[in-house]
Design an enzyme around this catalytic site. Structure first.
Site, PDB file in Angstrom:
ATOM      1  N   GLY A  11     -10.774   4.735 -24.148  1.00 11.23           N
ATOM      2  CA  GLY A  11     -10.830   4.392 -22.717  1.00 11.23           C
ATOM      3  C   GLY A  11     -10.125   5.441 -21.879  1.00 11.23           C
ATOM      4  N   ARG A  14     -10.537   7.574 -17.612  1.00 15.38           N
ATOM      5  CA  ARG A  14      -9.829   7.370 -16.341  1.00 15.38           C
ATOM      6  C   ARG A  14      -8.597   6.480 -16.552  1.00 15.38           C
ATOM      7  NH1 ARG A  14     -12.320   2.437 -14.246  1.00 15.38           N
ATOM      8  NH2 ARG A  14     -14.175   1.927 -15.443  1.00 15.38           N
ATOM      9  N   VAL A  62     -16.015   1.158 -28.603  1.00 13.50           N
ATOM     10  CA  VAL A  62     -15.025   0.807 -29.638  1.00 13.50           C
ATOM     11  C   VAL A  62     -15.335  -0.517 -30.333  1.00 13.50           C
ATOM     12  CG1 VAL A  62     -13.131   2.149 -28.628  1.00 13.50           C
ATOM     13  CG2 VAL A  62     -13.426  -0.265 -27.970  1.00 13.50           C
ATOM     14  N   TYR A 152      -8.881 -12.651 -21.263  1.00 11.70           N
ATOM     15  CA  TYR A 152      -8.038 -11.442 -21.283  1.00 11.70           C
ATOM     16  C   TYR A 152      -6.622 -11.748 -21.790  1.00 11.70           C
ATOM     17  CZ  TYR A 152      -6.000  -7.124 -19.221  1.00 11.70           C
ATOM     18  OH  TYR A 152      -5.363  -5.927 -19.005  1.00 11.70           O
ATOM     19  N   LYS A 156      -4.932 -10.126 -25.013  1.00 12.84           N
ATOM     20  CA  LYS A 156      -3.719  -9.306 -24.901  1.00 12.84           C
ATOM     21  C   LYS A 156      -2.556  -9.909 -25.697  1.00 12.84           C
ATOM     22  CE  LYS A 156      -5.152  -5.806 -22.481  1.00 12.84           C
ATOM     23  NZ  LYS A 156      -5.473  -4.573 -23.227  1.00 12.84           N
TER      24      LYS A 156
HETATM   25  P1  NAP Z   1      -9.749   1.259 -16.390  1.00 14.35           P
HETATM   26  O1  NAP Z   1      -9.351   2.172 -15.300  1.00 14.35           O
HETATM   27  O2  NAP Z   1     -10.773   0.214 -16.142  1.00 14.35           O
HETATM   28  O3  NAP Z   1     -10.152   2.139 -17.673  1.00 14.35           O
HETATM   29  C1  NAP Z   1     -10.585   1.534 -18.852  1.00 14.35           C
HETATM   30  C2  NAP Z   1     -11.471   2.493 -19.590  1.00 14.35           C
HETATM   31  O4  NAP Z   1     -11.908   1.861 -20.810  1.00 14.35           O
HETATM   32  C3  NAP Z   1     -12.727   2.860 -18.794  1.00 14.35           C
HETATM   33  O5  NAP Z   1     -12.914   4.248 -18.777  1.00 14.35           O
HETATM   34  C4  NAP Z   1     -13.825   2.143 -19.554  1.00 14.35           C
HETATM   35  O6  NAP Z   1     -15.074   2.809 -19.546  1.00 14.35           O
HETATM   36  C5  NAP Z   1     -13.275   2.170 -20.972  1.00 14.35           C
HETATM   37  N1  NAP Z   1     -13.975   1.223 -21.827  1.00 14.35           N
HETATM   38  C6  NAP Z   1     -14.367  -0.035 -21.515  1.00 14.35           C
HETATM   39  N2  NAP Z   1     -15.011  -0.591 -22.533  1.00 14.35           N
HETATM   40  C7  NAP Z   1     -15.044   0.326 -23.521  1.00 14.35           C
HETATM   41  C8  NAP Z   1     -15.589   0.344 -24.838  1.00 14.35           C
HETATM   42  N3  NAP Z   1     -16.233  -0.730 -25.327  1.00 14.35           N
HETATM   43  N4  NAP Z   1     -15.442   1.456 -25.581  1.00 14.35           N
HETATM   44  C9  NAP Z   1     -14.816   2.531 -25.096  1.00 14.35           C
HETATM   45  N5  NAP Z   1     -14.262   2.578 -23.861  1.00 14.35           N
HETATM   46  C10 NAP Z   1     -14.390   1.489 -23.080  1.00 14.35           C
HETATM   47  O7  NAP Z   1      -8.470   0.444 -16.952  1.00 14.35           O
HETATM   48  P2  NAP Z   1      -6.899   0.757 -16.922  1.00 14.35           P
HETATM   49  O8  NAP Z   1      -6.337   0.034 -15.760  1.00 14.35           O
HETATM   50  O9  NAP Z   1      -6.634   2.211 -17.084  1.00 14.35           O
HETATM   51  O10 NAP Z   1      -6.439  -0.048 -18.229  1.00 14.35           O
HETATM   52  C11 NAP Z   1      -6.268   0.576 -19.494  1.00 14.35           C
HETATM   53  C12 NAP Z   1      -5.718  -0.448 -20.486  1.00 14.35           C
HETATM   54  O11 NAP Z   1      -4.496  -0.991 -19.979  1.00 14.35           O
HETATM   55  C13 NAP Z   1      -6.642  -1.645 -20.702  1.00 14.35           C
HETATM   56  O12 NAP Z   1      -6.560  -2.075 -22.043  1.00 14.35           O
HETATM   57  C14 NAP Z   1      -6.061  -2.680 -19.790  1.00 14.35           C
HETATM   58  O13 NAP Z   1      -6.409  -3.983 -20.203  1.00 14.35           O
HETATM   59  C15 NAP Z   1      -4.587  -2.394 -19.905  1.00 14.35           C
HETATM   60  N6  NAP Z   1      -3.790  -2.873 -18.777  1.00 14.35           N
HETATM   61  C16 NAP Z   1      -3.997  -2.422 -17.516  1.00 14.35           C
HETATM   62  C17 NAP Z   1      -3.213  -2.901 -16.467  1.00 14.35           C
HETATM   63  C18 NAP Z   1      -3.382  -2.443 -15.043  1.00 14.35           C
HETATM   64  O14 NAP Z   1      -2.688  -2.992 -14.156  1.00 14.35           O
HETATM   65  N7  NAP Z   1      -4.221  -1.472 -14.735  1.00 14.35           N
HETATM   66  C19 NAP Z   1      -2.224  -3.857 -16.722  1.00 14.35           C
HETATM   67  C20 NAP Z   1      -2.043  -4.302 -18.027  1.00 14.35           C
HETATM   68  C21 NAP Z   1      -2.822  -3.806 -19.046  1.00 14.35           C
HETATM   69  P3  NAP Z   1     -16.169   2.486 -18.395  1.00 14.35           P
HETATM   70  O15 NAP Z   1     -15.599   2.981 -17.149  1.00 14.35           O
HETATM   71  O16 NAP Z   1     -17.383   3.218 -18.834  1.00 14.35           O
HETATM   72  O17 NAP Z   1     -16.336   0.981 -18.415  1.00 14.35           O
END
Ligand code: NAP
Length: 251
Positions: A11, A14, A62, A152, A156
């Site tokens: 992932g 971005r 994944v 979710y 998590k």
């Molecule tokens: P994001 O900006 O939405 O980035 C997630 C990335 O994962 C995207 O590039 C997405 O690709 C990719 N992805 C989705 N499904 C996939 C798959 N099946 N195989 C491979 N790649 C895949 O999210 P983020 O905010 O950076 O979050 C990253 C991680 O941190 C996640 O696990 C999220 O649950 C966790 N997290 C985030 C926050 C927050 O506040 N942002 C808080 C707690 C935990 P596409 O764009 O093509 O869909």
């Protein structure tokens, strides 16, 4: 044979994944920037190579076993055996329980839990062979429960149990496993949440920052820094831990 460590960040097109890939590259690792679509990884790869690091783009879902096996083989061929894995890929399918579809449940379980399982299972062989490895899994403060996130929060919380079990099973091979549970981080994912609930993103960011002790809106680099610590040689005695990176105490 190069002694440069090879990391896979899922992932990583971005958000938190992109910042983590850049951070591990600046720590000296060769990084496989993995996301659903290889083309979407190019900006992250370019940022790493421009800064003097080495990286490749890898496309894979994944949650798909065959694609995961292919992707890890590609990384091994092109960069070397991966001994650092960051299971970061994630999706949201938020809804109240009574409105949540089975598809929304399965998709979230598929990407977070099945994805982390497949990636870890496929990479652990290389780590065991090397007698060294680091697995870092992305959990969330939502693991403690969050309205509209039955899928979710279950995934998590599951990441935390999964992490502790990997720590117990793989420790004897020099492999650690830890989880990071972010609070609000400013990314496309939280932008989408603000849109879904009809709040301008700037207002959402401000409210989230106000809700922390440090009065800061978390940035992807805040998580990348924590990953860097867990992935380092120096963290060999730290395993099976869940680190909340949320700007306030969590339990
Ligand atoms: P994001 O900006 O939405 O980035 C997630 C990335 O994962 C995207 O590039 C997405 O690709 C990719 N992805 C989705 N499904 C996939 C798959 N099946 N195989 C491979 N790649 C895949 O999210 P983020 O905010 O950076 O979050 C990253 C991680 O941190 C996640 O696990 C999220 O649950 C966790 N997290 C985030 C926050 C927050 O506040 N942002 C808080 C707690 C935990 P596409 O764009 O093509 O869909």
């Amino acid at each position: 044979m190069s002694t440069q460590k090879v990391a896979i960040v899922t992932g990583a097109a971005r958000g938190i994944g992109a910042a983590t890939a850049q951070r591990l590259a600046s720590d000296g690792m060769a990084v496989a920037v993995l996301d659903l679509n290889a083309d979407s990884c190019q900006d992250t790869v370019d940022a790493i190579t421009k800064a003097g690091g080495s990286a490749i783009a890898v496309g894979a879902d994944v949650s798909d076993e065959a694609q995961v096996i292919d992707a890890v083989d590609t990384v091994t061929d092109k960069l070397g055996a991966p001994t650092v894995l960051v299971n970061n890929a994630g999706v949201l399918r938020d809804n109240l329980l009574f409105k949540m579809s089975v598809d929304d449940w399965d998709t979230v379980m598929g990407v977070h839990l099945r994805g982390a399982f497949l990636m870890s299972k496929t990479c652990q062989r290389h780590m065991v062979d090397a007698g060294w490895g680091r697995i870092v899994n992305l959990s969330s403060t939502s693991a403690l429960g969050n309205r509209g996130q039955a899928n979710y929060s279950a995934a998590k919380a599951g990441m935390q149990g999964f992490t502790k079990t990997l720590a117990i099973e793989l420790g004897r091979f020099g492999v650690t496993a830890n989880a990071i549970a972010p609070g609000f981080i400013q990314t496309d994912m939280t932008k989408a949440t603000a849109e879904r609930i009809g709040v301008p993103f700037d207002d959402f960011i401000k409210a989230c920052a106000d809700d922390t002790a440090v009065k800061i809106a978390g940035q992807p680099e805040d998580i990348a820094n924590a990953v860097s610590f867990f992935a380092a040689e120096a963290a060999r005695y730290v395993t099976g831990q869940v680190l909340y990176v949320a700007g306030k105490p969590m339990n």
